[in-house]
Design a protein around this motif. Sequence first.
Motif, PDB file in Angstrom:
ATOM      1  N   HIS A 145      55.750  24.535   1.567  1.00 57.62           N
ATOM      2  CA  HIS A 145      54.977  24.671   2.809  1.00 57.62           C
ATOM      3  C   HIS A 145      55.123  23.419   3.676  1.00 57.62           C
ATOM      4  CE1 HIS A 145      51.227  24.964   5.233  1.00 57.62           C
ATOM      5  NE2 HIS A 145      51.483  26.258   5.147  1.00 57.62           N
ATOM      6  N   PRO A 146      55.127  23.569   5.018  1.00 57.37           N
ATOM      7  CA  PRO A 146      55.278  22.412   5.907  1.00 57.37           C
ATOM      8  C   PRO A 146      54.211  21.334   5.744  1.00 57.37           C
ATOM      9  CG  PRO A 146      55.688  24.431   7.116  1.00 57.37           C
ATOM     10  CD  PRO A 146      55.173  24.843   5.763  1.00 57.37           C
ATOM     11  N   SER A 147      53.049  21.681   5.210  1.00 55.99           N
ATOM     12  CA  SER A 147      52.023  20.654   4.994  1.00 55.99           C
ATOM     13  C   SER A 147      52.469  19.631   3.953  1.00 55.99           C
ATOM     14  CB  SER A 147      50.711  21.306   4.537  1.00 55.99           C
ATOM     15  OG  SER A 147      50.867  21.951   3.286  1.00 55.99           O
ATOM     16  N   GLN A 148      53.524  19.943   3.205  1.00 49.87           N
ATOM     17  CA  GLN A 148      54.046  19.028   2.194  1.00 49.87           C
ATOM     18  C   GLN A 148      55.042  18.033   2.774  1.00 49.87           C
ATOM     19  OE1 GLN A 148      55.677  21.684  -0.764  1.00 49.87           O
ATOM     20  NE2 GLN A 148      53.740  22.726  -1.085  1.00 49.87           N
ATOM     21  N   ASP A 149      55.390  18.208   4.046  1.00 50.91           N
ATOM     22  CA  ASP A 149      56.340  17.302   4.698  1.00 50.91           C
ATOM     23  C   ASP A 149      55.593  16.093   5.250  1.00 50.91           C
ATOM     24  OD1 ASP A 149      58.348  19.087   4.133  1.00 50.91           O
ATOM     25  OD2 ASP A 149      58.315  20.026   6.111  1.00 50.91           O
ATOM     26  N   GLY A 150      55.407  15.085   4.426  1.00 51.79           N
ATOM     27  CA  GLY A 150      54.683  13.895   4.857  1.00 51.79           C
ATOM     28  C   GLY A 150      53.376  13.751   4.100  1.00 51.79           C
ATOM     29  N   THR A 151      52.688  12.673   4.406  1.00 55.14           N
ATOM     30  CA  THR A 151      51.411  12.375   3.752  1.00 55.14           C
ATOM     31  C   THR A 151      50.260  12.796   4.657  1.00 55.14           C
ATOM     32  OG1 THR A 151      52.386  10.478   2.624  1.00 55.14           O
ATOM     33  CG2 THR A 151      49.982  10.567   2.748  1.00 55.14           C
ATOM     34  N   PRO A 152      49.420  13.742   4.244  1.00 55.36           N
ATOM     35  CA  PRO A 152      48.320  14.187   5.104  1.00 55.36           C
ATOM     36  C   PRO A 152      47.272  13.094   5.287  1.00 55.36           C
ATOM     37  CG  PRO A 152      48.133  15.185   2.933  1.00 55.36           C
ATOM     38  CD  PRO A 152      49.447  14.468   2.961  1.00 55.36           C
ATOM     39  N   ARG A 153      46.963  12.779   6.535  1.00 53.81           N
ATOM     40  CA  ARG A 153      45.992  11.722   6.823  1.00 53.81           C
ATOM     41  C   ARG A 153      44.822  12.215   7.659  1.00 53.81           C
ATOM     42  NH1 ARG A 153      48.328   7.133   5.115  1.00 53.81           N
ATOM     43  NH2 ARG A 153      50.605   6.984   5.096  1.00 53.81           N
ATOM     44  N   GLY A 154      44.834  13.466   8.021  1.00 50.99           N
ATOM     45  CA  GLY A 154      43.757  13.999   8.846  1.00 50.99           C
ATOM     46  C   GLY A 154      43.332  15.371   8.371  1.00 50.99           C
ATOM     47  N   GLU A 155      42.203  15.814   8.889  1.00 46.09           N
ATOM     48  CA  GLU A 155      41.639  17.114   8.493  1.00 46.09           C
ATOM     49  C   GLU A 155      41.048  17.787   9.718  1.00 46.09           C
ATOM     50  OE1 GLU A 155      38.199  18.814   5.399  1.00 46.09           O
ATOM     51  OE2 GLU A 155      38.675  16.674   5.494  1.00 46.09           O
ATOM     52  N   ILE A 156      41.388  19.060   9.921  1.00 44.63           N
ATOM     53  CA  ILE A 156      40.832  19.806  11.046  1.00 44.63           C
ATOM     54  C   ILE A 156      39.336  20.037  10.803  1.00 44.63           C
ATOM     55  CG2 ILE A 156      40.867  21.966  12.351  1.00 44.63           C
ATOM     56  CD1 ILE A 156      43.814  22.243  11.665  1.00 44.63           C
ATOM     57  N   LYS A 157      38.520  19.619  11.755  1.00 51.26           N
ATOM     58  CA  LYS A 157      37.077  19.798  11.629  1.00 51.26           C
ATOM     59  C   LYS A 157      36.526  20.808  12.643  1.00 51.26           C
ATOM     60  CE  LYS A 157      35.112  17.726   8.967  1.00 51.26           C
ATOM     61  NZ  LYS A 157      34.955  17.991   7.506  1.00 51.26           N
TER      62      LYS A 157
END
Length: 214
Positions: A145-157
């Motif tokens: 999944h594209p969410s795995q491309d990089g380190t997640p640093r934010g969250e949709i609120k």
Amino acid sequence: MRLDHVSYVTSHDQIADTVQRLGSRLGSAFVDGGIHPRFGTRNFTASLKNGQYIEVVCPLDHPATEQTPWGKAVSKKADEGGGWFTWVFSTKDIAPIEEKFGRDAIEGHRTRPNGSDLKWKQIGVKEIAETREFPFFIQWLSSDHPSQDGTPRGEIKRIVIADKNQLAGSWFKEEILNSLKNVDIEWVDPSLNDHQSGLVAVHISTINGIVILD
């Protein structure tokens, strides 16, 4: 069903500046997602928490751009000046959604710069050309999944949406709202958004606090 990603449109000439601007506000770098050859578009993505991501997409000078619903919709939004375009929900089984629409989902893919190929099915793009407050729907056929491309640093609120009827015309209103979990929806009247329906802003929780991308 779950919220998968949100899409922001820009022109081909401005995509580098757009991803740099949004990335600097998020404190997170976008990665080159590659080209959608079937649709005549390309994108950059920034991974977020909860298996979600932000997509910045632009039209290409390509025959498919004006021959497919997605390409035409992205091109039209870019011609209007760009900005937030749509939100996308993923499902493990798109068949019940196909049944509601009365047509089959179409297959899409994009080739990353490293040569790997992402594949999915999508449906509902025809509808968002005219009702931009509606999302469309996908089923991923690839495991990466594209969410795995990089380190997640934010969250949709929070997602701010201009929609006078608050999805009243959608077949999937209850499923959409019930799947949002910790994401709030703020409804505003289209008169406050140049009389245009659709996404207005996305609030992202970052290490530096809430960032409002509009």
